[in-house]
Design a protein around this motif. Structure first.
Motif, short mmCIF file in Angstrom:
data_model
loop_
_atom_site.label_atom_id
_atom_site.label_comp_id
_atom_site.label_asym_id
_atom_site.label_seq_id
_atom_site.Cartn_x
_atom_site.Cartn_y
_atom_site.Cartn_z
N ARG A 172 0.89 -2.10 -16.70
CA ARG A 172 1.80 -3.23 -16.87
C ARG A 172 1.61 -4.30 -15.79
NH1 ARG A 172 6.91 -2.12 -16.32
NH2 ARG A 172 7.43 -3.99 -17.50
N GLY A 173 0.49 -4.25 -15.04
CA GLY A 173 0.19 -5.33 -14.11
C GLY A 173 -0.03 -4.92 -12.67
N HIS A 174 0.48 -3.73 -12.30
CA HIS A 174 0.22 -3.15 -10.97
C HIS A 174 0.73 -4.03 -9.83
CE1 HIS A 174 -2.71 -0.15 -8.81
NE2 HIS A 174 -1.43 0.10 -8.57
N LEU A 175 1.86 -4.69 -10.07
CA LEU A 175 2.51 -5.43 -8.98
C LEU A 175 3.65 -4.58 -8.44
CD1 LEU A 175 2.66 -8.21 -7.42
CD2 LEU A 175 4.59 -8.71 -8.92
N ASN A 176 3.45 -4.05 -7.26
CA ASN A 176 4.49 -3.28 -6.59
C ASN A 176 4.38 -3.54 -5.09
OD1 ASN A 176 2.62 -1.31 -5.38
ND2 ASN A 176 2.39 -0.48 -7.46
N PRO A 177 5.32 -3.06 -4.29
CA PRO A 177 5.30 -3.39 -2.86
C PRO A 177 4.10 -2.85 -2.09
CG PRO A 177 7.50 -2.72 -3.52
CD PRO A 177 6.60 -2.41 -4.68
N ILE A 178 3.37 -1.91 -2.69
CA ILE A 178 2.17 -1.36 -2.04
C ILE A 178 0.92 -2.14 -2.45
CG2 ILE A 178 0.76 0.71 -1.70
CD1 ILE A 178 3.62 0.90 -0.56
N ASN A 179 0.84 -2.49 -3.73
CA ASN A 179 -0.40 -3.06 -4.29
C ASN A 179 -0.32 -4.57 -4.52
OD1 ASN A 179 -3.11 -2.29 -5.48
ND2 ASN A 179 -2.22 -3.33 -7.25
N TYR A 180 0.70 -5.22 -4.00
CA TYR A 180 0.93 -6.62 -4.37
C TYR A 180 -0.24 -7.54 -4.02
CZ TYR A 180 2.09 -7.71 0.50
OH TYR A 180 2.03 -7.89 1.86
N ARG A 181 -0.92 -7.27 -2.90
CA ARG A 181 -2.04 -8.16 -2.52
C ARG A 181 -3.14 -8.12 -3.57
NH1 ARG A 181 -1.61 -10.18 2.58
NH2 ARG A 181 -0.17 -9.10 4.00
N ASN A 182 -3.45 -6.93 -4.06
CA ASN A 182 -4.47 -6.82 -5.10
C ASN A 182 -4.06 -7.54 -6.37
OD1 ASN A 182 -6.36 -5.21 -3.65
ND2 ASN A 182 -5.08 -3.41 -3.98
N ALA A 183 -2.78 -7.43 -6.73
CA ALA A 183 -2.30 -8.12 -7.93
C ALA A 183 -2.39 -9.63 -7.77
CB ALA A 183 -0.87 -7.69 -8.25
N LEU A 184 -2.03 -10.13 -6.61
CA LEU A 184 -2.12 -11.57 -6.36
C LEU A 184 -3.56 -12.06 -6.48
CD1 LEU A 184 0.26 -11.96 -3.27
CD2 LEU A 184 0.76 -12.60 -5.63
N GLU A 185 -4.49 -11.27 -5.95
CA GLU A 185 -5.90 -11.65 -6.00
C GLU A 185 -6.47 -11.52 -7.41
OE1 GLU A 185 -7.83 -9.27 -3.05
OE2 GLU A 185 -6.68 -10.15 -1.39
N GLU A 186 -5.93 -10.59 -8.19
CA GLU A 186 -6.42 -10.41 -9.56
C GLU A 186 -6.05 -11.59 -10.44
OE1 GLU A 186 -8.75 -9.19 -11.87
OE2 GLU A 186 -8.25 -7.31 -10.84
N TYR A 187 -4.83 -12.10 -10.25
CA TYR A 187 -4.32 -13.12 -11.16
C TYR A 187 -4.31 -14.49 -10.49
CZ TYR A 187 -3.17 -9.14 -14.03
OH TYR A 187 -3.26 -7.99 -14.78
#
Length: 510
Positions: A260-275
């Protein structure tokens, strides 16, 4: 230019844990008003989406916020410093909710009057609405015109002998509203240009916010297609921006788990870079309540401060490659999900409820001549498959073995965090689950064979091991085996407890 929010708190019921301030396990009623205030004050989220879709909407939210938390809202002005945005039911799709659509729209001038009195001046607390399931420009044009003509325009209706509505109830403000299309299906994602430019030509807004779904597309088409559909839409939106000069601020609806997008407090940097290109990220309930508050607040602060980067704008050839990858994946993914529907639906009925919502069944994005398959909403769908020991992220992966070298290179270049997402999902795979599911729900042999192909591709082609080495993932696998045993023995109370424990371990219901 007004402030555009970077973070949007939503009421998606994907939290495994219940927040301390909730009166019960189900967040409902005035607790959602408390939640809005908590999101603004404690978490420093810029915007709250107030959901009128699929529930009994509280149209008095502005009154309750201003009266219950007056000191805070005198400092932070709703509509200028922080934002409240209504998500409407789509009257063309949700026929039973048409009057809720009208009721919600009618509440906007009431909110204006309350804010004017509270702030002692002209303030517009609610001026944007989100329309789910947008598939054409006509739908969002109709919403805009409905408000202008049937809500603010009703002040000009003559009641009797020179007496007008405005003489009775006062003038209606704001005179117009902004409409945010929420685009959720594959065809509409690929037609985003027509939707946005069609609206722009008629309404001529100064800017647009466009909301891209991420969860429902993943459920209907698979995770990788959902990611590429979003990237296609982002590429197109920035192309329109460059061509027309219209400022466009994309929103993406992302949850905590990779599917569902993998935006959570641990992985947020990766999500920001993905999108790249996304301006506003949704902060859903699992993000807010399944992690310790200090890291939640820190992550939200970082998202609010993050500098938006322009996305890659695809060439015509790259768009064709993208669509070919999507269609190839969908053709593998959908028949498997269709066959798993009985198992998914059974588990979904035993997931804990976290919000007071009316029953909302999604029509699966694939129909055979034998009929249409129905599935639960995306959160329950994802939670069910994790509970069964088959994370949905891996279903359909074997379709990638058919890609040409050019297509494979495009995939790896443009899905930057694929390995991170799949490694996180693979931790929760239960290798014994398939045979047990086949036995309980009488799955056809080809279904288990296809999923085993996906697992084989994950391990041997992508080099990602099945199962995790940490305590949480190992315990999750054991609990999924116990859950399947409980399914077989019809021990639903035990099943519900195993499901709840698994959700807490992975820090999201689904």
């Amino acid at each position: 230019m007004r402030k555009i929010p970077r973070t949007m708190s939503t009421q998606h019921p994907d939290n495994a844990k219940v927040p301390d301030w909730s009166k019960g396990e189900i967040i409902e009623g005035d607790d959602e008003v408390v939640e809005a205030y908590y999101s603004y004050l404690n978490l420093k989220i810029h915007e709250v989406m107030w959901d009128a879709e699929g529930k009994d909407v509280d149209t008095h939210v502005v009154r309750k916020l201003l009266s219950n938390y007056s000191e805070y809202f005198r400092e932070k002005i709703i509509g200028e410093d922080i934002f409240l945005t209504y998500r409407l039911p789509n009257p063309k799709i949700e026929g039973a909710e048409r009057k809720v659509f009208a009721e919600t729209m009618e509440s906007i001038p009431i909110a204006y009057d309350l804010a004017k009195e509270f702030y002692k001046g002209e303030k517009i607390p609610v001026f944007e609405v989100i329309l789910p399931f947008t598939t054409s420009p006509e739908e969002i044009i109709s919403v805009s015109k409905y408000y202008e003509k049937a809500v603010s325009g009703e002040e000009d209706i003559e009641l009797y002998d020179g007496i007008y509505v405005r003489d009775l109830v006062g003038e209606m403000y704001p005179k117009s509203i902004e409409v945010i299309p929420l685009i959720e299906d594959k065809d509409s994602m690929f037609r985003v240009r027509d939707i946005v430019t069609g609206y722009f030509k008629v309404i001529r807004p100064k800017y647009m916010r466009v909301f891209l779904a991420r969860s429902d597309p993943a459920m209907n088409y698979g995770m990788i297609p959902a990611i590429f559909m979003a990237k296609y839409a982002l590429s197109t939106l920035y192309s329109i921006k460059n061509e027309t000069g219209l400022d466009i601020f994309p929103i993406i609806g992302v949850g905590s788990l990779p599917m569902r997008g993998h935006l959570n407090p641990i992985n947020y940097r990766n999500a920001l870079e993905e999108y790249d290109g996304v301006y506003t990220f949704t902060i859903q309930s699992a993000f807010k309540y399944d992690y310790d508050e200090p890291i939640v607040k820190d992550a939200i602060s970082k998202i609010n401060e993050y500098t938006v980067k322009e996305p890659r704008i695809f060439t015509n050839n790259e768009e064709e490659i993208l669509k070919k990858i999507v269609e190839g994946y969908v053709s593998t993914y959908q028949p498997i999900i269709e066959s798993l529907a009985p198992a998914i639906n059974y588990i979904a009925l035993n997931l804990p409820r976290r919000r007071a919502r009316k029953l909302h069944i999604s029509l699966f994005g694939y129909a055979r001549s034998t009929g249409k398959v129905t599935l639960p909403r995306a959160i329950s769908f994802v939670g069910s498959l994790y509970s069964l020991g088959i994370p949905p992220e891996i279903i359909g992966l074997s379709s990638l073995s058919r890609l040409s070298e050019e297509e494979w290179n495009f995939l790896r270049e443009n899905y930057k965090k694929m390995e991170i997402d799949l490694r996180e999902s693979a931790k929760f795979i239960n290798p014994d689950a398939l045979d047990r599911i086949k036995d309980i729900w009488n799955l056809d042999e080809w279904v288990t064979w296809k999923i085993k192909q996906d697992l084989d591709f994950l391990e041997n082609n992508l080099g990602i091991p099945i199962g995790g080495s940490d305590y949480e993932s190992k315990k999750h696998v054991l609990l999924s085996s116990l859950a399947l045993l409980a399914c077989k023995e019809k021990r639903e109370e035990e099943l519900r407890e195993y499901i709840r424990e698994m959700a807490i371990l992975r820090k999201s219901l689904g």
